[in-house]
Design a protein around this motif. Sequence first.
Motif, PDB file in Angstrom:
ATOM      1  N   UNK A 171       0.805  -1.210   0.000  1.00 35.21           N
ATOM      2  CA  UNK A 171       0.000   0.000   0.000  1.00 35.21           C
ATOM      3  C   UNK A 171       0.838   1.260   0.000  1.00 35.21           C
ATOM      4  N   UNK A 172       0.568   2.140  -0.958  1.00 31.35           N
ATOM      5  CA  UNK A 172       1.297   3.397  -1.080  1.00 31.35           C
ATOM      6  C   UNK A 172       0.473   4.602  -0.696  1.00 31.35           C
ATOM      7  N   UNK A 173      -0.467   4.432   0.260  1.00 30.12           N
ATOM      8  CA  UNK A 173      -1.142   5.582   0.847  1.00 30.12           C
ATOM      9  C   UNK A 173      -0.198   6.290   1.797  1.00 30.12           C
ATOM     10  N   UNK A 174      -0.728   7.238   2.567  1.00 29.15           N
ATOM     11  CA  UNK A 174       0.163   8.001   3.439  1.00 29.15           C
ATOM     12  C   UNK A 174       0.807   7.131   4.515  1.00 29.15           C
ATOM     13  N   UNK A 184       0.741   7.485  -6.145  1.00 30.88           N
ATOM     14  CA  UNK A 184       0.776   7.332  -4.690  1.00 30.88           C
ATOM     15  C   UNK A 184      -0.389   8.048  -4.023  1.00 30.88           C
ATOM     16  N   UNK A 185      -0.611   7.748  -2.740  1.00 30.83           N
ATOM     17  CA  UNK A 185      -1.554   8.524  -1.947  1.00 30.83           C
ATOM     18  C   UNK A 185      -2.747   7.779  -1.403  1.00 30.83           C
ATOM     19  N   UNK A 186      -3.180   6.697  -2.066  1.00 28.18           N
ATOM     20  CA  UNK A 186      -4.377   6.015  -1.587  1.00 28.18           C
ATOM     21  C   UNK A 186      -5.581   6.934  -1.604  1.00 28.18           C
ATOM     22  N   UNK A 187      -6.213   7.122  -0.439  1.00 25.56           N
ATOM     23  CA  UNK A 187      -7.373   8.007  -0.334  1.00 25.56           C
ATOM     24  C   UNK A 187      -6.980   9.480  -0.430  1.00 25.56           C
ATOM     25  N   UNK A 188      -5.707   9.788  -0.240  1.00 25.83           N
ATOM     26  CA  UNK A 188      -5.228  11.177  -0.333  1.00 25.83           C
ATOM     27  C   UNK A 188      -4.916  11.449  -1.796  1.00 25.83           C
ATOM     28  N   UNK A 189      -5.955  11.788  -2.568  1.00 24.67           N
ATOM     29  CA  UNK A 189      -5.805  11.778  -4.015  1.00 24.67           C
ATOM     30  C   UNK A 189      -6.599  12.890  -4.694  1.00 24.67           C
ATOM     31  N   UNK A 190      -6.383  13.016  -5.989  1.00 25.26           N
ATOM     32  CA  UNK A 190      -7.123  13.957  -6.842  1.00 25.26           C
ATOM     33  C   UNK A 190      -7.051  13.429  -8.263  1.00 25.26           C
ATOM     34  N   UNK A 200     -14.530   4.377  -3.990  1.00 26.56           N
ATOM     35  CA  UNK A 200     -13.437   4.167  -3.048  1.00 26.56           C
ATOM     36  C   UNK A 200     -12.974   2.705  -3.045  1.00 26.56           C
ATOM     37  N   UNK A 201     -13.919   1.777  -3.145  1.00 27.14           N
ATOM     38  CA  UNK A 201     -13.565   0.360  -3.194  1.00 27.14           C
ATOM     39  C   UNK A 201     -12.737   0.080  -4.446  1.00 27.14           C
ATOM     40  N   UNK A 202     -13.145   0.648  -5.568  1.00 24.58           N
ATOM     41  CA  UNK A 202     -12.424   0.408  -6.828  1.00 24.58           C
ATOM     42  C   UNK A 202     -10.979   0.885  -6.752  1.00 24.58           C
ATOM     43  N   UNK A 203     -10.749   2.031  -6.124  1.00 23.15           N
ATOM     44  CA  UNK A 203      -9.410   2.605  -6.091  1.00 23.15           C
ATOM     45  C   UNK A 203      -8.533   2.070  -4.966  1.00 23.15           C
ATOM     46  N   UNK A 204      -9.131   1.649  -3.850  1.00 21.21           N
ATOM     47  CA  UNK A 204      -8.327   1.319  -2.671  1.00 21.21           C
ATOM     48  C   UNK A 204      -8.637  -0.049  -2.059  1.00 21.21           C
ATOM     49  N   UNK A 205      -9.757  -0.661  -2.401  1.00 17.89           N
ATOM     50  CA  UNK A 205     -10.232  -1.906  -1.794  1.00 17.89           C
ATOM     51  C   UNK A 205     -10.534  -1.753  -0.304  1.00 17.89           C
TER      52      UNK A 205
END
Length: 593
Positions: A18-21, A46-52, A463-468
């Motif tokens: 995982x490459x979130x924060x 990178x970023x996970x939920x911290x994204x744009x 959110x599920x699609x991008x991060x599970x």
Amino acid sequence: MSSHTEPQTERKTMLIIGGGLGGLSTGCYAQMNGYDAHILEMHEIPGGCCTAWEKGDFWFDWCVSWLLGSGPGNEMYQIWREIGGLDGKEIRHPEIFNIVTTVNGDEVRFYSDPDKLEQHLLDISPSDTKMIKQFCDGLRKFIRCLKVYPFLQPVGLMSFWQRTKMMASFVPYFNLIRKTITELMVDYSAKFTSPVLQQAFNFILYEKHPNFPVLPFYFQLASHAMHSAGVPQGGSLALANSIAGRYERLGGQVTYNAKVEEILVENDTAVGVRLSDGREYRADIIVSASDGYNTLMKLLKGQYMSDTFRRLYTETIKKPEMVFPGYLTVFLGLDRELPDMEYCTTYLLPPELAAKLPGIRHASINVQLRSGLYPELAPEGQTMLYVSYFCDIAPWRELTDGTEQVSRTKNGEEIHTLPLRRGRAYLSAKKQVMNNLIDFLEDYIPGLRDSVVVRDIATPMTQVRYTKNYDGSVLGWQPFVDGGETLEEEVKRNGPGIPGLKNFYFSGVWITTGGLIRAAASGRHVMQFICKDDDKVFQAHIEEEAKAPTHVVYPPRTEWQRNRIRNTAADATSREPHHDSAEVEKVLSAVEN
């Protein structure tokens, strides 16, 4: 104490899932302490939920509405500096944290300054003078308390004397903390005589948090008051990219489009991972900074769980209010400016409108003038609006056809985040939500519908699609309830690992409770546990030559407009955001000393 036995051979290599924060932070601190870290991230960035993401000339920034620790005078700030998140950036601080607007149109402005807040609340309800003064006095005291709030070291690794010293630093604030952590805000707010204040106080933090005591509201407002809860220049993805850059400069490696399907275990020891395309990677240490449920139930196949984790992930997680919900988010790019609109407003909704919004937790939406604090998100003279509400995933799942997340090959490369066909019912529901919200906001922003030139909508399914993440949750376990409290006690006892499984650790929001700063701090904490297990002295440092962030205070926009009309053009320029203003310098000087 950590559950891990002392290693027989030196551990050097590390795989981070995982490459979130949380994963990026873990990687930074791993490299600082001599480990060779390799992050495996399912997404292409990178970023996970911290994204744009980009659409036309606009950027849809999905995450950072405020960033705890973005200013000095507290331990949170040191963590962001160590991992490079804020270096050289301008941090923007609006004077009003949030405005709550009732169904009847009454406004409550939650200023960051306790004096301004107190006067505003007294203007609304003189009959609540005693409660208002007590609340604002408590806020003033909590601002001082924030300076000693611990973030740099996990409690589970503190010695007796360190814990004693920590507790001693809280002695002046003991009664305040005791009172604010034992009384729910829903009960506290009910004590006001003003119906407007009774409603508004529950929505200070944008959404209603029925299980939150008063303490986190104080924590947030205090951080905002000391200019340590602003937004960083460039927004969410830029924050993630800054930390990823720091990690790579430290020598760390990242592989994107890498979806981990299994954690490889031999002799009760985590030894590597297998990806969805069959590739295998091996390392001395495996850290999962991804979704806790996915890690335990799927990557480890439910085979390695303490009694606590088994209860958390098979029973507790299914109960209401145990994990944070996902968000439904609407982005609207407009072809005009909105000079009279404030930066952030929570609107309480009439019940008939809330009933038309699938999955909504509470009858409210939060509306942000995103391009007001992030001018980078929209072309000059145009506007980016961000509209959101806490959203349960179940109604959207019922509307969905097919799988929730799938991997496909594109140009010879396996991609895991491509759009999915979810069926007519799902698309129709998204369109109806978009139209209902635009219709509602038209009363506050006349001509809104005709001004929209680009739009998008994200549900918990996105959110599920991008991060599970489990049920599209963005924050994992909620604090102050059974799930979060049980998790924190487990980590204090056994560290961020699993008893019975060697060389494995957790990082990220699923091994703590809270938002981005907690994710960043978890990377520091897990590396402190790993260093202890390896009999190494933990090290951390700010990058040489890195520039500290600068700070800007943004007054209320409606006050700007009145001043610009009232004053000459020359004087009006002084009403713009206060770059390096005396007020900022005074506050930052006070919190640094």
